[in-house]
Enzyme design. Structure first.
Site, short mmCIF file in Angstrom:
data_model
loop_
_atom_site.label_atom_id
_atom_site.label_comp_id
_atom_site.label_asym_id
_atom_site.label_seq_id
_atom_site.Cartn_x
_atom_site.Cartn_y
_atom_site.Cartn_z
N LYS A 26 -6.15 143.00 103.79
CA LYS A 26 -6.85 144.29 103.66
C LYS A 26 -7.16 144.98 104.99
O LYS A 26 -7.09 146.20 105.08
CB LYS A 26 -8.13 144.10 102.86
CG LYS A 26 -7.84 143.69 101.42
CD LYS A 26 -9.09 143.54 100.60
CE LYS A 26 -8.72 143.00 99.23
NZ LYS A 26 -9.72 143.24 98.22
N ASP A 52 -12.16 149.04 96.63
CA ASP A 52 -13.13 147.95 96.46
C ASP A 52 -14.57 148.47 96.62
O ASP A 52 -15.46 148.08 95.87
CB ASP A 52 -12.90 146.85 97.50
CG ASP A 52 -11.74 145.93 97.15
OD1 ASP A 52 -11.38 145.84 95.96
OD2 ASP A 52 -11.21 145.30 98.09
P1 NAP Z 1 -10.22 137.66 103.81
O1 NAP Z 1 -10.07 138.97 104.45
O2 NAP Z 1 -9.27 136.58 104.15
O3 NAP Z 1 -11.74 137.12 104.13
C1 NAP Z 1 -12.19 135.88 103.72
C2 NAP Z 1 -13.65 135.72 104.12
O4 NAP Z 1 -14.14 134.51 103.55
C3 NAP Z 1 -13.88 135.59 105.62
O5 NAP Z 1 -15.14 136.12 105.91
C4 NAP Z 1 -13.86 134.08 105.85
O6 NAP Z 1 -14.66 133.67 106.95
C5 NAP Z 1 -14.55 133.62 104.58
N1 NAP Z 1 -14.15 132.27 104.20
C6 NAP Z 1 -12.91 131.82 103.87
N2 NAP Z 1 -12.95 130.53 103.53
C7 NAP Z 1 -14.25 130.13 103.66
C8 NAP Z 1 -14.92 128.91 103.47
N3 NAP Z 1 -14.28 127.81 103.06
N4 NAP Z 1 -16.25 128.86 103.71
C9 NAP Z 1 -16.93 129.97 104.11
N5 NAP Z 1 -16.34 131.16 104.31
C10 NAP Z 1 -15.01 131.24 104.09
O7 NAP Z 1 -10.19 137.79 102.20
P2 NAP Z 1 -10.63 139.02 101.29
O8 NAP Z 1 -9.48 139.90 101.03
O9 NAP Z 1 -11.88 139.59 101.85
O10 NAP Z 1 -10.93 138.27 99.91
C11 NAP Z 1 -11.98 137.34 99.81
C12 NAP Z 1 -12.28 137.03 98.37
O11 NAP Z 1 -12.84 138.16 97.71
C13 NAP Z 1 -11.04 136.64 97.56
O12 NAP Z 1 -11.24 135.36 97.05
C14 NAP Z 1 -10.97 137.59 96.41
O13 NAP Z 1 -10.80 136.87 95.20
C15 NAP Z 1 -12.33 138.24 96.40
N6 NAP Z 1 -12.18 139.66 96.00
C16 NAP Z 1 -12.23 139.97 94.67
C17 NAP Z 1 -12.09 141.27 94.27
C18 NAP Z 1 -12.16 141.60 92.82
O14 NAP Z 1 -11.59 142.62 92.41
N7 NAP Z 1 -12.85 140.86 92.03
C19 NAP Z 1 -11.87 142.30 95.20
C20 NAP Z 1 -11.84 141.95 96.54
C21 NAP Z 1 -11.97 140.62 96.93
P3 NAP Z 1 -14.05 133.53 108.45
O15 NAP Z 1 -14.22 134.88 109.05
O16 NAP Z 1 -14.90 132.49 109.06
O17 NAP Z 1 -12.61 133.12 108.28
#
Ligand code: NAP
Length: 315
Positions: free
Chosen positions: A96, A133
């Site tokens: 994103k 979002d």
């Molecule tokens: P992203 O850009 O890769 O960001 C992931 C975030 O989660 C980062 O802040 C990362 O921290 C943190 N993280 C990852 N693994 C972790 C762990 N084991 N413990 C603690 N923190 C952790 O991903 P994204 O696109 O934002 O998506 C994240 C989640 O949001 C996805 O699982 C998705 O399913 C959900 N989401 C859902 C919707 C929906 O429509 N329902 C919409 C958007 C997103 P670091 O900075 O330390 O790596």
């Protein structure tokens, strides 16, 4: 991947190699695949059944699929979609924020949020990025809890990720009262706060913005000061994941929004923990729905039949 983890099983999942040889690989698929979600992981995505239900209902002669695209493949994958006849794509983890630099034009709202989750192929083949979002989250919170973000004390876990950044910025636009940014990698949340202060000087004047370390932010006493706690980490996506917050740390008066989702009727670990604590909680299907409605409206420039999409997710 187990059934609990994956809301729907629309196979197959394509990859960059398939996109390179699209005509050959999908030549027999009818109606043709003209929309997709790019992500890694992407198998869990419930976007295909939701969008395919609406495409069928409106007799639009195309289908939506999942394409597994790794971070280092995003530029090439985006570069191929216009020539393959795509209407657009959605972007999920981890694309994103990275996409912002790879598109031809960015919608002003997405530029303010600094994150793109929807791409539209324009008639001249240029790629235009949007963020659905943030506004989808506003609608989902209203629908799930009957409240607006205005004046709320909001804590975001995983704030420096793509979804977290968009939701944090949207909370500022909505004039929440207090915004607490929490991230596994603390420095990233500090950088995000600095960045938000520069980009939203007017909004920040009305909002108490804080960066708090994970352990301190997730203590019961800290959470008791919040109205809304949002999980934007992927914790809960994988089978066997445990809740990022223990039931003992969750006061009953806090609203819990987990952006992670599982099949309708199956609570995520966080939603289960929150309900055990007596708190109101919702998983991410409502966000998926509302961001999807807005994405559809960007692609087809017509209102989306929300209830058709909702039924596809609940089915
Ligand atoms: P992203 O850009 O890769 O960001 C992931 C975030 O989660 C980062 O802040 C990362 O921290 C943190 N993280 C990852 N693994 C972790 C762990 N084991 N413990 C603690 N923190 C952790 O991903 P994204 O696109 O934002 O998506 C994240 C989640 O949001 C996805 O699982 C998705 O399913 C959900 N989401 C859902 C919707 C929906 O429509 N329902 C919409 C958007 C997103 P670091 O900075 O330390 O790596």
């Amino acid at each position: 991947m187990c059934a609990e983890e994956q809301p729907t099983r629309e196979r197959p999942i394509y990859d960059l190699d398939a996109l390179r040889n699209w005509a050959e690989v999908t030549g027999g698929v009818e109606p043709p695949l003209r929309l997709a979600v790019f992500g890694d992981p992407v198998a869990h995505s419930a976007s295909p059944p939701m969008h395919n239900a609406v495409l069928a209902a409106l007799n639009l002669p195309m289908r939506y699929t999942r394409i597994a695209v790794r971070a280092e493949e995003l530029e090439e994958a985006l570069g191929l979609i216009a020539a393959r006849g795509f209407v657009g794509v959605n972007l999920t983890i981890p694309h994103k924020a990275a996409a912002l630099a790879l598109l031809d034009e960015i919608d002003p709202h997405a530029a303010r949020l600094g994150v793109v989750n929807t791409v539209r192929v324009e008639p001249d083949a240029r790629l235009r990025g949007f963020n659905t979002d943030g506004p989808g989250f506003v609608r989902a919170v209203q629908e799930a809890f009957g409240v607006s973000l205005k004046g709320k004390r909001v804590l975001i876990l995983g704030a420096a990720g793509g979804a977290g950044q968009a939701l944090a910025a949207q909370c500022l636009l909505e004039r929440c009262e207090r915004l607490v940014l929490v991230n596994r990698t603390f420095e990233k949340s500090q950088r995000l706060a600095e960045n938000l202060r520069v980009r939203f000087p007017e909004e920040i004047a009305d909002v108490q913005l804080e960066v708090v370390e994970w352990d301190r932010a997730t203590s019961r006493s800290s959470l008791a000061e919040m109205d809304l706690v949002v999980n934007t980490t992927p914790i809960g996506l994988k089978a066997g994941d445990i809740s990022p917050l223990a039931p003992e740390s969750l006061p009953a008066n806090v609203l819990v929004f987990d952006t992670v989702y599982r099949a309708a009727g199956t609570p995520t670990p966080l939603v289960r923990a929150a309900r055990e604590a007596g708190a109101q909680a919702t998983g991410g299907l409502s966000l998926l729905l509302h961001q999807g409605v807005l994405a559809f409206e960007h692609w087809f420039r017509q209102p989306a039949p929300v209830e058709v999409m909702r039924r596809a997710l609940e089915g």
